[in-house]
Motif scaffolding. Sequence first.
Motif, PDB file in Angstrom:
ATOM      1  N   PRO A   1      29.139  46.899  25.171  1.00 60.27           N
ATOM      2  CA  PRO A   1      29.086  45.546  25.759  1.00 60.27           C
ATOM      3  C   PRO A   1      30.459  44.982  26.106  1.00 60.27           C
ATOM      4  CG  PRO A   1      27.734  45.692  23.770  1.00 60.27           C
ATOM      5  CD  PRO A   1      28.588  46.909  23.801  1.00 60.27           C
ATOM      6  N   ILE A   2      31.428  45.152  25.200  1.00 62.19           N
ATOM      7  CA  ILE A   2      32.757  44.583  25.432  1.00 62.19           C
ATOM      8  C   ILE A   2      33.434  45.286  26.608  1.00 62.19           C
ATOM      9  CG2 ILE A   2      34.977  44.053  24.367  1.00 62.19           C
ATOM     10  CD1 ILE A   2      33.631  44.181  21.667  1.00 62.19           C
ATOM     11  N   ALA A   3      33.221  46.599  26.732  1.00 66.26           N
ATOM     12  CA  ALA A   3      33.800  47.338  27.853  1.00 66.26           C
ATOM     13  C   ALA A   3      33.216  46.854  29.176  1.00 66.26           C
ATOM     14  CB  ALA A   3      33.546  48.829  27.680  1.00 66.26           C
ATOM     15  N   THR A   4      31.928  46.556  29.196  1.00 62.75           N
ATOM     16  CA  THR A   4      31.299  46.044  30.418  1.00 62.75           C
ATOM     17  C   THR A   4      31.876  44.684  30.789  1.00 62.75           C
ATOM     18  OG1 THR A   4      29.268  47.187  29.793  1.00 62.75           O
ATOM     19  CG2 THR A   4      29.097  45.543  31.529  1.00 62.75           C
ATOM     20  N   LEU A   5      32.076  43.828  29.792  1.00 60.43           N
ATOM     21  CA  LEU A   5      32.668  42.513  30.059  1.00 60.43           C
ATOM     22  C   LEU A   5      34.092  42.654  30.591  1.00 60.43           C
ATOM     23  CD1 LEU A   5      32.623  39.392  29.791  1.00 60.43           C
ATOM     24  CD2 LEU A   5      33.483  39.697  27.463  1.00 60.43           C
ATOM     25  N   ALA A   6      34.917  43.418  29.894  1.00 60.02           N
ATOM     26  CA  ALA A   6      36.315  43.575  30.311  1.00 60.02           C
ATOM     27  C   ALA A   6      36.417  44.245  31.677  1.00 60.02           C
ATOM     28  CB  ALA A   6      37.077  44.378  29.265  1.00 60.02           C
ATOM     29  N   GLY A   7      35.642  45.310  31.875  1.00 57.96           N
ATOM     30  CA  GLY A   7      35.672  45.995  33.159  1.00 57.96           C
ATOM     31  C   GLY A   7      35.166  45.122  34.290  1.00 57.96           C
ATOM     32  N   GLY A   8      34.106  44.354  34.029  1.00 54.94           N
ATOM     33  CA  GLY A   8      33.585  43.458  35.059  1.00 54.94           C
ATOM     34  C   GLY A   8      34.587  42.383  35.439  1.00 54.94           C
ATOM     35  N   LEU A   9      35.251  41.797  34.450  1.00 56.61           N
ATOM     36  CA  LEU A   9      36.256  40.770  34.739  1.00 56.61           C
ATOM     37  C   LEU A   9      37.412  41.341  35.558  1.00 56.61           C
ATOM     38  CD1 LEU A   9      36.414  38.938  31.285  1.00 56.61           C
ATOM     39  CD2 LEU A   9      35.462  38.041  33.409  1.00 56.61           C
ATOM     40  N   LEU A  10      37.864  42.540  35.200  1.00 59.80           N
ATOM     41  CA  LEU A  10      38.960  43.168  35.946  1.00 59.80           C
ATOM     42  C   LEU A  10      38.545  43.499  37.373  1.00 59.80           C
ATOM     43  CD1 LEU A  10      40.352  45.600  33.203  1.00 59.80           C
ATOM     44  CD2 LEU A  10      41.465  43.538  34.084  1.00 59.80           C
ATOM     45  N   ALA A  11      37.335  44.050  37.525  1.00 60.57           N
ATOM     46  CA  ALA A  11      36.882  44.468  38.849  1.00 60.57           C
ATOM     47  C   ALA A  11      36.654  43.275  39.766  1.00 60.57           C
ATOM     48  CB  ALA A  11      35.596  45.290  38.719  1.00 60.57           C
ATOM     49  N   PHE A  12      35.928  42.276  39.298  1.00 57.69           N
ATOM     50  CA  PHE A  12      35.613  41.126  40.151  1.00 57.69           C
ATOM     51  C   PHE A  12      36.854  40.285  40.455  1.00 57.69           C
ATOM     52  CE2 PHE A  12      31.165  41.603  38.395  1.00 57.69           C
ATOM     53  CZ  PHE A  12      30.622  42.037  39.602  1.00 57.69           C
ATOM     54  N   SER A  13      37.769  40.205  39.497  1.00 60.80           N
ATOM     55  CA  SER A  13      39.010  39.473  39.783  1.00 60.80           C
ATOM     56  C   SER A  13      39.842  40.197  40.832  1.00 60.80           C
ATOM     57  CB  SER A  13      39.817  39.278  38.498  1.00 60.80           C
ATOM     58  OG  SER A  13      40.207  40.538  37.949  1.00 60.80           O
ATOM     59  N   GLN A  14      39.836  41.529  40.789  1.00 62.93           N
ATOM     60  CA  GLN A  14      40.570  42.289  41.803  1.00 62.93           C
ATOM     61  C   GLN A  14      39.949  42.078  43.178  1.00 62.93           C
ATOM     62  OE1 GLN A  14      40.884  46.528  41.100  1.00 62.93           O
ATOM     63  NE2 GLN A  14      41.292  46.940  43.264  1.00 62.93           N
ATOM     64  N   LEU A  15      38.625  42.133  43.244  1.00 65.62           N
ATOM     65  CA  LEU A  15      37.950  41.913  44.531  1.00 65.62           C
ATOM     66  C   LEU A  15      38.237  40.522  45.069  1.00 65.62           C
ATOM     67  CD1 LEU A  15      34.477  43.556  43.771  1.00 65.62           C
ATOM     68  CD2 LEU A  15      36.284  44.462  45.235  1.00 65.62           C
ATOM     69  N   ALA A  16      38.321  39.525  44.176  1.00 69.57           N
ATOM     70  CA  ALA A  16      38.610  38.164  44.618  1.00 69.57           C
ATOM     71  C   ALA A  16      40.052  38.037  45.092  1.00 69.57           C
ATOM     72  CB  ALA A  16      38.327  37.186  43.479  1.00 69.57           C
ATOM     73  N   ARG A  17      40.999  38.646  44.374  1.00 68.87           N
ATOM     74  CA  ARG A  17      42.409  38.557  44.758  1.00 68.87           C
ATOM     75  C   ARG A  17      42.660  39.223  46.103  1.00 68.87           C
ATOM     76  NH1 ARG A  17      43.385  39.911  39.191  1.00 68.87           N
ATOM     77  NH2 ARG A  17      44.240  38.135  38.014  1.00 68.87           N
ATOM     78  N   GLU A  18      41.985  40.331  46.347  1.00 66.16           N
ATOM     79  CA  GLU A  18      42.186  41.072  47.596  1.00 66.16           C
ATOM     80  C   GLU A  18      41.399  40.474  48.763  1.00 66.16           C
ATOM     81  OE1 GLU A  18      41.025  45.012  46.602  1.00 66.16           O
ATOM     82  OE2 GLU A  18      42.888  45.478  45.535  1.00 66.16           O
TER      83      GLU A  18
ATOM     84  N   SER B   1      30.638  38.082  33.729  1.00 68.39           N
ATOM     85  CA  SER B   1      31.896  38.351  34.438  1.00 68.39           C
ATOM     86  C   SER B   1      31.784  38.110  35.941  1.00 68.39           C
ATOM     87  CB  SER B   1      32.337  39.793  34.189  1.00 68.39           C
ATOM     88  OG  SER B   1      31.436  40.716  34.810  1.00 68.39           O
ATOM     89  N   ALA B   2      30.556  38.035  36.473  1.00 69.29           N
ATOM     90  CA  ALA B   2      30.353  37.936  37.915  1.00 69.29           C
ATOM     91  C   ALA B   2      30.931  36.673  38.545  1.00 69.29           C
ATOM     92  CB  ALA B   2      28.860  38.048  38.227  1.00 69.29           C
ATOM     93  N   PRO B   3      30.871  35.480  37.927  1.00 68.91           N
ATOM     94  CA  PRO B   3      31.429  34.278  38.589  1.00 68.91           C
ATOM     95  C   PRO B   3      32.896  34.407  38.970  1.00 68.91           C
ATOM     96  CG  PRO B   3      30.018  33.619  36.766  1.00 68.91           C
ATOM     97  CD  PRO B   3      30.155  35.118  36.686  1.00 68.91           C
ATOM     98  N   VAL B   4      33.646  35.277  38.315  1.00 63.83           N
ATOM     99  CA  VAL B   4      35.059  35.456  38.651  1.00 63.83           C
ATOM    100  C   VAL B   4      35.219  35.930  40.089  1.00 63.83           C
ATOM    101  CG1 VAL B   4      37.165  36.710  38.015  1.00 63.83           C
ATOM    102  CG2 VAL B   4      35.594  35.952  36.251  1.00 63.83           C
ATOM    103  N   ALA B   5      34.216  36.620  40.622  1.00 67.65           N
ATOM    104  CA  ALA B   5      34.299  37.123  41.993  1.00 67.65           C
ATOM    105  C   ALA B   5      34.412  35.991  43.008  1.00 67.65           C
ATOM    106  CB  ALA B   5      33.071  37.983  42.306  1.00 67.65           C
ATOM    107  N   LEU B   6      33.924  34.811  42.666  1.00 68.61           N
ATOM    108  CA  LEU B   6      33.951  33.676  43.590  1.00 68.61           C
ATOM    109  C   LEU B   6      35.098  32.722  43.298  1.00 68.61           C
ATOM    110  CD1 LEU B   6      30.117  32.906  43.679  1.00 68.61           C
ATOM    111  CD2 LEU B   6      31.446  34.335  45.229  1.00 68.61           C
ATOM    112  N   ALA B   7      36.028  33.133  42.464  1.00 71.96           N
ATOM    113  CA  ALA B   7      37.131  32.262  42.071  1.00 71.96           C
ATOM    114  C   ALA B   7      38.196  32.206  43.160  1.00 71.96           C
ATOM    115  CB  ALA B   7      37.750  32.752  40.769  1.00 71.96           C
ATOM    116  N   ASN B   8      38.875  31.061  43.222  1.00 69.93           N
ATOM    117  CA  ASN B   8      40.020  30.881  44.112  1.00 69.93           C
ATOM    118  C   ASN B   8      41.280  30.999  43.258  1.00 69.93           C
ATOM    119  OD1 ASN B   8      42.000  30.129  45.899  1.00 69.93           O
ATOM    120  ND2 ASN B   8      41.003  28.246  46.576  1.00 69.93           N
ATOM    121  N   PHE B   9      41.921  32.165  43.310  1.00 74.28           N
ATOM    122  CA  PHE B   9      43.065  32.406  42.438  1.00 74.28           C
ATOM    123  C   PHE B   9      44.301  31.627  42.881  1.00 74.28           C
ATOM    124  CE2 PHE B   9      40.412  35.812  40.984  1.00 74.28           C
ATOM    125  CZ  PHE B   9      40.808  36.027  39.687  1.00 74.28           C
TER     126      PHE B   9
END
Length: 353
Positions: A65-82, A284-292
């Motif tokens: 579970p923790i790996a899914t959370l950490a990986g999801g946050l990293l992945a969606f934040s990267q997609l949002a930044r790019e 972790s999904a809401p991070v994908a819609l964040a404005n960094f």
Amino acid sequence: MKIQLYILRTVGTRVLGAGLILFSILQILDLLEVTTDILDRGLGTAGVLYYAALRSPRLIEQVAPIATLAGGLLAFSQLARESAIIAMRATGISAYRIVGMALPVAFLVMALDFSCAQVVAPRTDPVLSDWWRATTPVAERKDPGPRSFRAGDDLVIAASASGDGRTLNAVKLYRRDKAGRLIERIEAPSAVYAHGGWTLIKPTTARFNGAQTTMTSAARLTWPSPLHRQDVQALFADAPVPSAATARRALLNGGGDRPVSFYETRFLSAFAGPFASLVMLLLSAPVALANFRSGQGAVLLSGGLAAGLIFLVVNGLLSALGEGGMLSPALAVWGGPVIFAALAAYALIALEG
């Protein structure tokens, strides 16, 4: 199709990377506690590797579970930044569909979690426990003491059991009538499990009829009991973790030493537990819609991480209440995942709107 593969690759690699890092950390911390003992027993590097291999299924279960959370946050934040999310949404792909494209990663982690917890670990735990007990120096061995448990309608006390669960030593059986009065006591030096049934060796039976007691002896006596050798392994384990099969047999009058609520909660947890990885991905999904650029990304990253950790605490607390009979097992097991999945969906809808 290319977009889905891109999202799957991005999320999958981050979850895998986070899982490997967390697994390595837990494995190292675990080995730090036992490596000295293993080397002192003369088992060498092979013993350390053997221990690590047998412990791996339980560590994977903890990490998933923790790996899914950490990986999801990293992945969606990267997609949002790019600005990849903005480009996808510009083509008409909604945020819900983007999250849906990443769900196969969570399903794969759920399958791995369930396999380790319910298929692999119940087989490796007894092997590890038996190996650890057998390699302990004689002077340091501790007698685990007798165990008392239910097996069908019988109350059983056994001094010890073999590592494979096929032999019980110094067995005492107590049988009662429907009013709860003791009507029979059977004592035997051992009980052996073979061909799907138990046989008492040299039993002595005492039957009570009011003030009269009748004693009989036999060389062997068949013991009709739903008790399975895996139940014995679980009952005599140093830190028993009932699997779904063990909990189900306990509920069907198999071997059990805990309240019914404990086994009901454990049985349901076996199937609800893997859903924690799905909840973590949703959190972790809401991070994908964040404005960094505005600092919103840092807030959502911190909020997603905090929500995931709070979910683990709440889920554990509810499970403990369910095992103790203070909460309905279904509510204790499914309450946490449903509530936090709903909160994640609400946050995603609010950001999408």
